[in-house]
Design an enzyme around this catalytic site. Structure first.
Site, PDB file in Angstrom:
ATOM      1  N   HIS A  14     -25.374  77.664  25.705  1.00 22.60           N
ATOM      2  CA  HIS A  14     -25.535  76.182  25.239  1.00 22.60           C
ATOM      3  C   HIS A  14     -26.200  75.453  26.394  1.00 22.60           C
ATOM      4  O   HIS A  14     -26.173  75.773  27.549  1.00 22.60           O
ATOM      5  CB  HIS A  14     -24.319  75.567  24.877  1.00 22.60           C
ATOM      6  CG  HIS A  14     -23.041  75.637  25.758  1.00 22.60           C
ATOM      7  ND1 HIS A  14     -22.173  74.729  25.449  1.00 22.60           N
ATOM      8  CD2 HIS A  14     -23.028  75.848  26.893  1.00 22.60           C
ATOM      9  CE1 HIS A  14     -21.290  74.501  26.546  1.00 22.60           C
ATOM     10  NE2 HIS A  14     -21.565  75.409  27.502  1.00 22.60           N
ATOM     11  N   CYS A  23     -22.875  72.441  35.042  1.00 14.39           N
ATOM     12  CA  CYS A  23     -22.960  72.780  33.613  1.00 14.39           C
ATOM     13  C   CYS A  23     -24.067  72.330  32.946  1.00 14.39           C
ATOM     14  O   CYS A  23     -24.549  72.444  31.733  1.00 14.39           O
ATOM     15  CB  CYS A  23     -21.723  72.605  32.496  1.00 14.39           C
ATOM     16  SG  CYS A  23     -20.325  73.705  32.865  1.00 14.39           S
ATOM     17  N   HIS A  27     -26.961  77.818  30.090  1.00 16.24           N
ATOM     18  CA  HIS A  27     -25.564  78.777  30.387  1.00 16.24           C
ATOM     19  C   HIS A  27     -24.870  79.331  29.336  1.00 16.24           C
ATOM     20  O   HIS A  27     -25.043  78.686  28.332  1.00 16.24           O
ATOM     21  CB  HIS A  27     -24.811  78.612  31.613  1.00 16.24           C
ATOM     22  CG  HIS A  27     -23.966  77.382  31.102  1.00 16.24           C
ATOM     23  ND1 HIS A  27     -24.127  75.931  31.057  1.00 16.24           N
ATOM     24  CD2 HIS A  27     -22.510  77.344  30.923  1.00 16.24           C
ATOM     25  CE1 HIS A  27     -23.179  75.233  30.532  1.00 16.24           C
ATOM     26  NE2 HIS A  27     -22.114  76.114  30.314  1.00 16.24           N
ATOM     27  N   HIS A  29     -21.263  81.352  27.536  1.00 10.46           N
ATOM     28  CA  HIS A  29     -20.186  81.738  27.556  1.00 10.46           C
ATOM     29  C   HIS A  29     -19.706  83.024  26.425  1.00 10.46           C
ATOM     30  O   HIS A  29     -20.418  83.139  25.586  1.00 10.46           O
ATOM     31  CB  HIS A  29     -19.157  80.608  27.208  1.00 10.46           C
ATOM     32  CG  HIS A  29     -19.234  79.564  28.045  1.00 10.46           C
ATOM     33  ND1 HIS A  29     -18.509  79.246  29.277  1.00 10.46           N
ATOM     34  CD2 HIS A  29     -20.081  78.309  27.824  1.00 10.46           C
ATOM     35  CE1 HIS A  29     -18.933  78.241  29.645  1.00 10.46           C
ATOM     36  NE2 HIS A  29     -19.519  77.604  28.841  1.00 10.46           N
ATOM     37  N   HIS A  71     -24.776  85.021  19.842  1.00 10.13           N
ATOM     38  CA  HIS A  71     -26.091  85.246  20.629  1.00 10.13           C
ATOM     39  C   HIS A  71     -27.246  84.108  20.298  1.00 10.13           C
ATOM     40  O   HIS A  71     -28.445  84.505  20.403  1.00 10.13           O
ATOM     41  CB  HIS A  71     -26.569  86.769  20.399  1.00 10.13           C
ATOM     42  CG  HIS A  71     -25.759  87.729  21.166  1.00 10.13           C
ATOM     43  ND1 HIS A  71     -24.871  88.313  20.834  1.00 10.13           N
ATOM     44  CD2 HIS A  71     -26.182  88.268  22.444  1.00 10.13           C
ATOM     45  CE1 HIS A  71     -24.346  88.974  21.736  1.00 10.13           C
ATOM     46  NE2 HIS A  71     -25.294  89.276  22.567  1.00 10.13           N
ATOM     47  N   GLU A 131     -13.536  78.337  25.557  1.00 13.59           N
ATOM     48  CA  GLU A 131     -14.924  78.638  26.346  1.00 13.59           C
ATOM     49  C   GLU A 131     -15.057  79.343  27.542  1.00 13.59           C
ATOM     50  O   GLU A 131     -15.918  79.849  27.674  1.00 13.59           O
ATOM     51  CB  GLU A 131     -15.311  77.073  26.769  1.00 13.59           C
ATOM     52  CG  GLU A 131     -16.966  76.910  26.728  1.00 13.59           C
ATOM     53  CD  GLU A 131     -17.403  75.487  27.233  1.00 13.59           C
ATOM     54  OE1 GLU A 131     -17.945  75.066  26.386  1.00 13.59           O
ATOM     55  OE2 GLU A 131     -17.101  75.009  28.393  1.00 13.59           O
TER      56      GLU A 131
HETATM   57 ZN   LIG Z   1     -20.629  75.800  29.203  1.00 15.82          ZN
END
Ligand SMILES: [Zn+2]
Length: 142
Positions: A14, A23, A27, A29, A71, A131
């Site tokens: 995201h 953030c 990146h 998760h 994905h 997350e």
């Molecule tokens: Zn994040």
């Protein structure tokens, strides 16, 4: 009171538009989603006798959520998000971008998933979205 829970995991990248800090970079998760359904009573007859709901039925709906986010690169559908999405489309590699009408935080996503599951006919009472292994958001309307 009975509360049944089911969980899935998915990988997602995201981008948090307008965020300052670590953030702010694009990146990813490994998300864990736990969905709860509660009921005072159990089904009294037929296929669902003795159940709140069939776990198979819950898993089917969760698979739709997994397919939607797994994905994907999730970006807010705003000016910056659209620009980023257009730039990525110019690259030779194909990027699977999902534009959403909110900043894709765990909070916004858990609320969105809650409403999506409701719309699929699942009588969900709580959605918890991890997350990271130690950070999660719970959304409920009770
Ligand atoms: Zn994040």
């Amino acid at each position: 009171m009975f509360k049944v829970k089911s969980q899935i995991e998915f990988d997602m990248a995201h981008y948090l538009s307008g965020y300052n800090g670590k953030c702010s970079n694009l990146h990813g998760h490994r998300y864990k989603l736990i969905v709860s359904i509660k009921s005072e009573t159990l089904h009294q007859e037929g296929q669902l006798r003795g159940m709140v709901d069939d776990f198979g039925n819950i898993k089917e709906k969760l698979k739709e959520i997994e397919d939607l986010f797994d994905h994907k690169l999730v970006i807010e559908n705003n000016e910056e998000g659209l620009l980023l999405s257009e730039k990525l489309k110019e690259l030779p590699n194909s990027f699977d971008v999902l534009l959403v009408p909110y900043r894709p935080t765990a909070e916004e996503m858990s609320r969105d998933i809650f409403h999506k599951l409701k719309a699929m006919g699942l009588d969900v009472c709580e959605v918890e979205l991890f997350e990271t292994p130690t950070n999660s958001c719970t959304y409920t309307e009770d």
